[in-house]
Write an enzyme that holds these catalytic residues in place. Structure first.
Site: not given
Length: 324
Positions: A98-99
């Site tokens: 994820d980011a």
């Protein structure tokens, strides 16, 4: 470069995803750089064709016109006429990050995208370093989330933390055997257990095969987690649950993947290396290891299908297979 460069682009390679960057943006950036490199090569010499051009007759004082055979280049395939030779390239992404997370992110180009599915089916473990902070609780288990609670942590010691981690590892190892659907009474299963090759046959919840504390300096602590079928949010929630077990609270300040299957942190290309030649070299260097490791990892998985109990109930859903 052209087609010759494209032929060296089929395979797997690892990149280093920095925190704050979405995996889709990373994939698109790598694809753009590859297309730029493939189209940067000198175009081949244009084909020649014969045309009859109208012009004055040589050696004649009169203004008579005649047709003269002349060789001229054919420009129908010139990049300025038809555009670049390569306009799209399929790049697949393996186990995603994820980011907020960082670390090793495996990509596959061309026929290498099929190998991403093989990596998923092999149920390989991944290594993470997870950093936590004691004394705080947030709504999303992250350090920068909305603060929910503050607690004291003076009573927390390294021994208490190690004891909690041992309990977590033991419970997950029991779950690993259960989800592997392996009859431990057989010789084949025993040999697999000795070599550490027992893995879940299908989807399962996050399974932790090893967890230990690398650094403890309250309020900070650093964990090394070896797991499979995880998401980064689950790892952050794990830090929160460890805090509750220690009679305090904790938030996660960093999730960093240091190994994805047989790709290590040293194999990952940095942002400055996301160019055609570096990626080609990385694919060629990893190719023999990819084939050998996948063959070794998939053989036990396929073999245990014969050992599985036909009446074993289905497993709950976990991650979806990686894709492009």
């Amino acid at each position: 470069m052209g087609s010759a460069g494209l032929a060296r682009l089929h395979g797997l390679f690892a990149t280093y995803k920095p925190p704050g960057l979405k995996w889709k943006h990373l994939r698109d950036t790598v694809e753009m750089q590859l297309l730029k490199g493939l189209n940067a090569g000198k175009p081949p010499a244009p084909e020649q064709r014969v045309r009859f051009l109208l012009g004055p007759m040589e050696g004649s004082e009169e203004k008579e016109l005649t047709l003269t055979a002349t060789s001229v280049p054919t420009l129908t395939k010139h990049p300025l006429v038809c555009g670049p030779e390569f306009t799209s390239l399929k790049v697949g992404v393996g186990h995603r990050l994820d980011a907020k997370a960082s670390g090793v992110l495996v990509l596959g180009v061309g026929r290498g995208r099929r190998l991403l599915t093989d990596m998923y089916n092999a149920h390989l473990t991944k290594d993470y370093t997870v950093r936590g902070l004691l004394g705080r609780a947030t709504d999303d288990f992250c350090e920068d989330g909305r603060l929910v609670e503050k607690t004291t942590y003076d009573h927390v010691t390294r021994e208490k933390l190690d004891r909690i981690l041992a309990v977590i590892q033991g419970s997950h190892q029991k779950a690993l055997v259960m989800y592997s659907s392996v009859d431990l009474k057989t010789q084949e299963a025993y040999e697999m257990a000795v070599r550490g090759l027992i893995r879940p046959m299908n989807k399962s919840p996050m399974l932790i095969s090893s967890i230990r504390c690398l650094h403890f300096a309250p309020p900070e602590f650093l964990l090394e987690v070896q797991c499979m079928h995880e998401t980064q949010k689950q790892l952050r929630k794990l830090v929160h649950e460890i805090g509750l077990e220690l009679k305090t609270t904790a938030v996660c300040s960093q999730v960093r993947r240091t190994r994805d299957g047989f790709f290590m942190l040293d194999d990952a290309l940095l942002r400055t290396q996301w160019d055609l030649h570096s990626i080609q070299d990385a694919i060629q260097a990893a190719a023999p290891r990819v084939v050998a490791e996948l063959e070794k990892s998939l053989r036990p998985v396929l073999g245990t299908q014969q050992l599985a109990d036909p009446g074993q109930p289905g497993t709950p859903q976990g991650q979806t297979p990686p894709g492009g």
